[in-house]
Design an enzyme around this catalytic site. Structure first.
Site, PDB file in Angstrom:
ATOM      1  N   GLU A 110       9.412   9.080 -16.714  1.00 29.79           N
ATOM      2  CA  GLU A 110       8.024   9.505 -16.940  1.00 29.79           C
ATOM      3  C   GLU A 110       7.573   9.125 -18.354  1.00 29.79           C
ATOM      4  O   GLU A 110       6.431   8.710 -18.564  1.00 29.79           O
ATOM      5  CB  GLU A 110       7.893  11.019 -16.740  1.00 29.79           C
ATOM      6  CG  GLU A 110       8.125  11.444 -15.306  1.00 29.79           C
ATOM      7  CD  GLU A 110       8.260  12.964 -15.200  1.00 29.79           C
ATOM      8  OE1 GLU A 110       9.401  13.453 -15.140  1.00 29.79           O
ATOM      9  OE2 GLU A 110       7.234  13.645 -15.212  1.00 29.79           O
ATOM     10  N   HIS A 118       0.839  -1.225   0.000  1.00 31.79           N
ATOM     11  CA  HIS A 118       0.000   0.000   0.000  1.00 31.79           C
ATOM     12  C   HIS A 118       0.862   1.260   0.000  1.00 31.79           C
ATOM     13  O   HIS A 118       0.420   2.308   0.449  1.00 31.79           O
ATOM     14  CB  HIS A 118      -0.954   0.046   1.203  1.00 31.79           C
ATOM     15  CG  HIS A 118      -1.667  -1.239   1.473  1.00 31.79           C
ATOM     16  ND1 HIS A 118      -2.939  -1.503   1.016  1.00 31.79           N
ATOM     17  CD2 HIS A 118      -1.267  -2.360   2.139  1.00 31.79           C
ATOM     18  CE1 HIS A 118      -3.308  -2.716   1.400  1.00 31.79           C
ATOM     19  NE2 HIS A 118      -2.296  -3.264   2.074  1.00 31.79           N
ATOM     20  N   SER A 162      15.201  21.906 -14.838  1.00 33.67           N
ATOM     21  CA  SER A 162      14.035  22.750 -15.063  1.00 33.67           C
ATOM     22  C   SER A 162      14.518  24.098 -15.568  1.00 33.67           C
ATOM     23  O   SER A 162      15.553  24.595 -15.136  1.00 33.67           O
ATOM     24  CB  SER A 162      13.275  22.929 -13.743  1.00 33.67           C
ATOM     25  OG  SER A 162      12.526  24.116 -13.785  1.00 33.67           O
ATOM     26  N   LYS A 212      16.081  21.692  -9.521  1.00 38.21           N
ATOM     27  CA  LYS A 212      15.379  20.477  -9.931  1.00 38.21           C
ATOM     28  C   LYS A 212      16.160  19.596 -10.902  1.00 38.21           C
ATOM     29  O   LYS A 212      16.898  20.057 -11.753  1.00 38.21           O
ATOM     30  CB  LYS A 212      14.034  20.846 -10.580  1.00 38.21           C
ATOM     31  CG  LYS A 212      13.045  21.332  -9.552  1.00 38.21           C
ATOM     32  CD  LYS A 212      11.646  21.331 -10.100  1.00 38.21           C
ATOM     33  CE  LYS A 212      11.063  19.928 -10.128  1.00 38.21           C
ATOM     34  NZ  LYS A 212       9.742  19.919 -10.769  1.00 38.21           N
TER      35      LYS A 212
END
Ligand code: ARG
Length: 466
Positions: A299, A165, A286, A292
């Protein structure tokens, strides 16, 4: 709609796009050369094998066979050098090649299509293509598995939290977690091998659907083209696209595995988790936030799964209502497979690179493994083993210990012996041996368990097969 103006304007809606009227629309919807040119090498190989068989059976002359072979070789080099002119008027790769052959060698070209049809020809070409793609996929999966085996070996002792979970469950090793992916991609590779075996039958010679009266030798063409044997039913042969569906199903399952891995990489590389650092090669910065480092490759692997799964559904839907045997609907099989093959190759390659390059932050994994009372099950098991409690009672006692630790804001291993004995008087000093995460993972020696010794056995087993 009743008056002429309306009629005219609706015609103009498509008339503008298709300036030369309905025949241009027909050409546009009918032509597949835009995508099936990918099958040129398979088409030429298939034609050469077919011509050789026709000659050996005395159906065409040896001279014509030589002319055909020579012409096909010329076409092959024309296509590969980029000088071949594909024509949409000629619909597909089969007719483009045959028309060029006629220009090159004259009437002998017309003999190549004896005892075959485009229906068995396309079934052959596409099957050869899918089979080769699966062989490539098999090699790529082997490379991905090898990358995981190396990371597993280096991290057989690296403790991390195991999750259910996505909540901290029990400590595991990162090596064990890597080996879970070896199992998944190992199953994908086994599916690839099975599929290659299933589709290893040659369609050529089924002709339009009924076979042929010419004395052809389908075993000969099958052998020449590297198939185990010819297909057994000519009707099924020209209407079957199971090999494409199997490719897409395998690709979908494999992409789903890649997507789950991608999701973990995204989570692990956040500053909050910080379990791994991705190499610069597989991340981006970024444009506005200098701190970042984004896991774009992961992704995109996750996203490619969408189009691969979509292709499977698309082809299943194309096939579901088709009567036997061939219908032109089946021309829609290729783009789905080509697009999925390209996406899957890219996704496996990107993942292999990421796994090879990523930096494992053992300190962060270790710290997270110790939090969240991850050794609570070990305490319960100790109470069963050493204090003779039934497991359900041990579970309850452990719950009290967790509640106390939570109240005090400490780990289970930080509770004193007195505090633990106040919860259950049977607890002794030896309980501390199982409350550390290292002791916890070392104790999980059941077959397939997370103990480093067990993980090393799993690695050795996988290294022994390929
Ligand atoms: N381009 C066609 C396809 O991909 C080739 C087979 C055409 N056969 C036919 N009978 N029209 O399916």
């Amino acid at each position: 709609m009743a008056d002429g103006t309306d009629q005219k304007s609706s015609n103009q809606m498509w008339g503008g796009r298709f300036a030369s009227g309905p025949s241009a629309i027909m050409e546009e919807i009918n032509a597949s050369i835009g995508f099936d040119k990918k099958l040129y090498a398979q088409d030429i190989r298939g034609s050469m094998a077919h011509a050789a068989m026709l000659a050996s059976k005395g159906i065409i002359s040896p001279e014509d066979k030589d002319k055909i072979t020579e012409g096909l070789n010329t076409i092959l080099s024309e296509i590969e050098s980029g000088s071949f002119e594909f024509s949409r008027k000629l619909e597909d790769i089969h007719m483009n090649i045959e028309a060029r052959l006629a220009t090159l060698i004259g009437p002998a070209a017309g003999r190549l299509h004896t005892a075959r049809s485009r229906n068995d020809q396309v079934a052959l070409d596409f099957r050869l293509w899918v089979k080769e793609e699966l062989q490539k996929t098999e090699g790529m999966l082997t490379a991905l598995i090898a990358a995981f085996l190396d990371r597993a070996e280096e991290n057989a002792d690296t403790v991390m939290p195991g999750f259910t979970h996505l909540q901290t469950a029990q400590p595991v090793t990162f090596g064990h977690h890597c080996m879970a992916y070896v199992e998944m991609f190992g199953r994908d590779r086994a599916r690839v091998r099975h599929a290659i075996e299933h589709m290893d039958e040659s369609p050529i010679g089924a002709a339009a659907l009924a076979g042929t009266g010419y004395p052809i030798d389908r075993h000969m063409t099958a052998k020449a083209l590297g198939f185990r044997e010819p297909t057994r039913n000519s009707i099924d042969t020209v209407s079957d696209r199971d090999f494409a569906l199997e490719f897409l199903s395998i690709a979908s399952i494999c992409a789903t595995h890649l997507s789950r891995l991608a999701e973990e990489i995204v989570i692990w590389s956040t500053p909050q988790f910080g379990f791994i650092r991705l190499s610069d090669a597989f991340s981006t910065g970024s444009s506005i936030m200098p701190q970042k480092k984004n896991p774009d490759a992961a992704e995109l692997v996750r996203a490619k799964t969408g189009r691969i799964n979509g292709s499977l559904i698309a082809l299943l839907t194309v096939m579901k209502g088709l009567p036997l045997a061939y219908s032109k609907d089946m021309q829609e099989d290729k783009e789905q497979v080509f697009d999925s093959a390209e996406s899957l190759e890219l996704a496996i390659a990107a993942m292999t690179g990421m796994i090879r390059d990523l930096e494992v932050r053992k300190d962060r994994m270790r710290a997270a493994a110790g939090s969240g009372y991850s050794t609570a099950t070990d305490l319960a098991d100790w109470l069963v083993r050493e204090a003779g409690l039934p497991f359900r009672d041990a579970h309850h006692v452990t719950g009290n210990a967790v509640a106390l630790a939570e109240k005090k804001g400490c780990d289970l291993a930080d509770l004193s012996l007195e505090e633990l004995q106040a919860i259950h008087r049977g607890i002794t000093d030896s309980v501390f041996d199982v409350l550390s995460v290292e002791a916890s993972v070392a104790s999980r020696t059941s077959f397939g368990g997370t103990a480093p010794s067990e993980v090393r056995k799993q690695i050795a087993w996988w290294r022994g097969r390929n």
